[in-house]
Design a protein around this motif. Structure first.
Motif, short mmCIF file in Angstrom:
data_model
loop_
_atom_site.label_atom_id
_atom_site.label_comp_id
_atom_site.label_asym_id
_atom_site.label_seq_id
_atom_site.Cartn_x
_atom_site.Cartn_y
_atom_site.Cartn_z
N THR A 93 -9.42 2.96 -7.64
CA THR A 93 -10.69 2.54 -7.03
C THR A 93 -11.48 1.67 -8.00
OG1 THR A 93 -10.75 4.59 -5.74
CG2 THR A 93 -12.80 3.36 -5.94
N ARG A 94 -11.52 2.08 -9.26
CA ARG A 94 -12.26 1.30 -10.24
C ARG A 94 -11.56 -0.03 -10.51
NH1 ARG A 94 -13.44 2.84 -15.09
NH2 ARG A 94 -15.52 2.02 -14.96
N ALA A 95 -10.22 -0.03 -10.48
CA ALA A 95 -9.49 -1.28 -10.67
C ALA A 95 -9.72 -2.23 -9.51
CB ALA A 95 -7.99 -1.00 -10.81
N ALA A 96 -9.93 -1.67 -8.30
CA ALA A 96 -10.15 -2.51 -7.12
C ALA A 96 -11.57 -3.07 -7.06
CB ALA A 96 -9.87 -1.70 -5.86
N GLN A 97 -12.48 -2.54 -7.87
CA GLN A 97 -13.89 -2.95 -7.77
C GLN A 97 -14.09 -4.46 -7.90
OE1 GLN A 97 -16.57 -1.08 -10.56
NE2 GLN A 97 -18.35 -2.23 -9.83
N HIS B 223 -6.51 0.11 0.12
CA HIS B 223 -6.18 1.50 -0.17
C HIS B 223 -6.08 1.70 -1.68
CE1 HIS B 223 -4.73 5.52 0.02
NE2 HIS B 223 -3.59 5.20 -0.56
N ALA B 224 -6.94 2.57 -2.20
CA ALA B 224 -6.96 2.90 -3.63
C ALA B 224 -6.87 4.42 -3.73
CB ALA B 224 -8.22 2.38 -4.28
N VAL B 225 -5.74 4.93 -4.14
CA VAL B 225 -5.44 6.35 -3.97
C VAL B 225 -6.46 7.27 -4.65
CG1 VAL B 225 -3.79 6.32 -5.90
CG2 VAL B 225 -3.65 8.12 -4.17
N TYR C 233 -10.21 8.56 4.52
CA TYR C 233 -8.97 8.94 3.87
C TYR C 233 -7.81 8.23 4.58
CZ TYR C 233 -11.07 12.59 1.01
OH TYR C 233 -11.83 13.27 0.09
N LEU C 234 -6.78 7.88 3.84
CA LEU C 234 -5.56 7.37 4.46
C LEU C 234 -4.83 8.54 5.10
CD1 LEU C 234 -3.88 4.68 4.66
CD2 LEU C 234 -2.45 5.66 2.85
N PRO C 235 -4.33 8.38 6.33
CA PRO C 235 -3.64 9.51 6.96
C PRO C 235 -2.29 9.79 6.30
CG PRO C 235 -3.45 7.54 8.31
CD PRO C 235 -4.42 7.21 7.20
N TYR C 236 -1.81 11.00 6.52
CA TYR C 236 -0.45 11.32 6.08
C TYR C 236 0.53 10.38 6.77
CZ TYR C 236 -2.43 15.63 4.14
OH TYR C 236 -3.16 16.54 3.42
N ASP C 237 1.68 10.18 6.14
CA ASP C 237 2.61 9.14 6.57
C ASP C 237 3.51 9.59 7.73
OD1 ASP C 237 3.24 6.43 6.07
OD2 ASP C 237 5.16 7.04 5.17
N VAL C 238 2.87 10.00 8.82
CA VAL C 238 3.59 10.36 10.04
C VAL C 238 3.17 9.39 11.14
CG1 VAL C 238 3.93 12.79 9.46
CG2 VAL C 238 1.83 12.10 10.57
N PRO C 239 4.08 9.01 12.04
CA PRO C 239 3.80 7.91 12.97
C PRO C 239 2.53 8.05 13.79
CG PRO C 239 6.14 8.44 13.00
CD PRO C 239 5.48 9.49 12.16
N HIS C 240 2.32 9.23 14.42
CA HIS C 240 1.16 9.34 15.31
C HIS C 240 -0.15 9.21 14.52
CE1 HIS C 240 1.53 13.50 13.85
NE2 HIS C 240 0.25 13.64 14.15
N ALA C 241 -0.19 9.73 13.29
CA ALA C 241 -1.41 9.65 12.48
C ALA C 241 -1.69 8.21 12.04
CB ALA C 241 -1.29 10.57 11.27
N VAL C 242 -0.64 7.53 11.59
CA VAL C 242 -0.80 6.14 11.15
C VAL C 242 -1.21 5.25 12.31
CG1 VAL C 242 0.42 4.14 10.21
CG2 VAL C 242 0.81 6.41 9.22
N VAL D 270 -15.13 -4.57 4.75
CA VAL D 270 -14.11 -3.94 3.91
C VAL D 270 -14.05 -2.45 4.23
CG1 VAL D 270 -13.49 -3.30 1.54
CG2 VAL D 270 -14.28 -5.62 2.04
N LEU D 271 -12.84 -1.97 4.46
CA LEU D 271 -12.57 -0.54 4.61
C LEU D 271 -11.85 -0.07 3.36
CD1 LEU D 271 -12.18 2.18 6.15
CD2 LEU D 271 -10.06 1.19 7.07
N LEU D 272 -12.38 0.93 2.70
CA LEU D 272 -11.78 1.48 1.47
C LEU D 272 -11.23 2.87 1.77
CD1 LEU D 272 -11.28 1.06 -1.55
CD2 LEU D 272 -13.59 1.91 -1.99
N THR D 273 -9.93 3.06 1.59
CA THR D 273 -9.31 4.37 1.85
C THR D 273 -8.80 4.98 0.55
OG1 THR D 273 -7.12 3.40 2.32
CG2 THR D 273 -8.62 3.73 4.18
N HIS D 274 -8.70 6.29 0.56
CA HIS D 274 -8.28 7.05 -0.62
C HIS D 274 -7.38 8.21 -0.20
CE1 HIS D 274 -11.68 5.03 -2.61
NE2 HIS D 274 -12.39 5.38 -1.57
N MET D 275 -6.87 8.91 -1.22
CA MET D 275 -6.15 10.16 -0.99
C MET D 275 -6.84 11.34 -1.66
SD MET D 275 -3.60 9.54 1.00
CE MET D 275 -2.54 11.00 0.86
#
Length: 429
Positions: A64-68, A57-59, A108-117, A83-88
């Protein structure tokens, strides 16, 4: 109690978050795309796909560039893995697409609610999760623990300011940070603060951003631009934030250097038009990178920039290395006002003298080390920025020495990627 309150606030905030996405999409269309993914609604991967999945996860763009280099090294070390790459942010997603193409999966990374995660984790079934730098989501951490997914805080940093804020929540903070399987910190100071917040298995491995390589084609493009600018002093103000461009233009007005050219590169693309209008209000002749006919593949092939142009607006994404390579001096934005600063390592790696403002709480260690190395000068305000630019433009030996010190500083701190991969491989089956 705090956990219940946190989840309730997310339920209340979700409709407002969607509204905010739609409003932001007026300036950056990407915000209205893939909205369902932000609630965990994603196709994921097929049930018959049993390859190890490394989720990173690279927001946004910087992470993202640091994770490259890390992702490239993981793909090389474990060619059997995916590899799965997620962002915000759309900018982060676009950067990931530009760098990796179809070599990685993305969402995209889901919002931090239980059912979405939970939906997200069920759909992708990660073998190992990596979150970059400061991304701490309590529900995500809890659900990864519940599913037995090792979650590693990678290239972790914790500023003194963030530490004070997090400490206010006492046991709740310790529970959250204790949920990471491993924490790979940038510096001993980061590690000390993270341990105090409850993190366990903390190791200091250095900063991955030192291993970022500016592509040779970007350097060549920057040199081609520099040739097209002609024999004139050039400085770049990079990754500037709202309110800073006014101060940068004030410093430019106070600069008594004949025919100087300012390359102005706002951090957020949705502000390009706003910054162009600000430059016009200052009655400065402005040219946009997007409207200038340039071919940077071979030095000297770019169309000559009109000598009357005073500000060249860097309204493009993914070309920051080229902007640094085109300049005699670089100023790093996000630091004249209390935004916490931006990454100065990429400018140092190109070998350009670097100036930075007083507000660097997100990059305290890197800034202190770069100043000590003679690669960076720190200024307190727009007036001092103008005076320092004046001094450097009149003293070529000092500029040359600072540029050499910057390149040496960046080279000396490389190696975090290899150390990080070594640790992460122990967590994969």
């Amino acid at each position: 109690m705090l956990r219940t309150l946190y989840r309730a606030l997310w339920w209340l905030a979700a409709p407002a978050a969607v509204t905010r996405l739609l409003l932001r999409s007026r300036q950056e269309r990407g915000y209205r795309e893939h909205i369902a993914e932000r609630f965990g609604c994603t196709a994921g991967r097929p049930l018959d796909d049993h390859a190890p999945l490394i989720w990173v996860h690279a927001v946004s763009v910087g992470e993202t560039r640091a994770a490259q280099p890390l992702i490239e090294a993981l793909l090389q070390a474990r060619p059997d893995a995916r590899v799965l790459l997620t962002h915000m942010t759309p900018g982060g997603r676009a950067t990931g697409e530009q760098i990796f193409g179809e070599r990685v999966l993305r969402s995209y990374l889901p919002y931090d609610v239980p059912h979405a995660v939970r939906r997200f984790l069920r759909a992708w079934r990660p073998t190992l999760g990596l979150v970059m730098e400061t991304e701490v989501w309590p529900t995500l951490i809890e659900e990864c623990q519940r599913r037995g997914v090792p979650l590693v805080l990678t290239n972790a940093r914790m500023s003194a300011r963030s530490f004070r804020r997090a400490s206010r929540f006492g046991a709740a903070t310790r529970e959250v940070f204790g949920g990471f399987s491993r924490v790979l910190a940038q510096s001993p100071a980061d590690a000390e603060r993270l341990l105090a917040l409850g993190a366990r298995n903390v190791t200091v491995l250095g900063n991955l951003k030192f291993d970022m390589n500016t592509p040779a084609e970007q350097v060549a493009q920057g040199h081609a631009w520099r040739a097209a600018f002609g024999a004139r002093p050039v400085w770049v103000a990079a990754s500037t934030r709202e309110g800073e461009e006014e101060q940068v233009l004030q410093a430019f007005a106070a600069l008594n250097v004949a025919r100087a050219l300012l390359i102005l590169v706002p951090r957020h693309p949705q502000r390009f038009a706003e910054v162009a209008a600000l430059v016009a209000r200052h009655r400065l002749r402005c040219e946009r990178r997007s409207s200038w006919a340039v071919d940077g593949a071979v030095a000297g092939t770019a169309e000559k920039l009109d000598e009357d142009v005073q500000v060249w607006l860097g309204d493009s994404m993914g070309e920051l290395g080229a902007y640094y390579a085109a300049a005699d001096i670089a100023f790093i934005g996000g630091s004249l006002l209390p935004f916490g600063g931006q990454n100065l390592i990429e400018a140092c790696a190109v070998g350009v003298p670097v100036l930075i403002g007083p507000h660097v709480f997100n990059f305290t260690q890197a800034t202190a080390d770069a100043v000590a190395a003679g690669a960076v000068l720190q200024v307190q305000d727009a007036a001092e920025l103008a005076r320092t630019l004046q001094t450097l433009f009149s003293d070529k030996p000092q500029r040359t020495a600072m540029g050499a010190a910057a390149a040496a500083f960046a080279a000396r701190h490389r190696g975090a990627t290899a150390r990080t991969v070594e640790v992460l491989l122990t967590l994969l089956p």
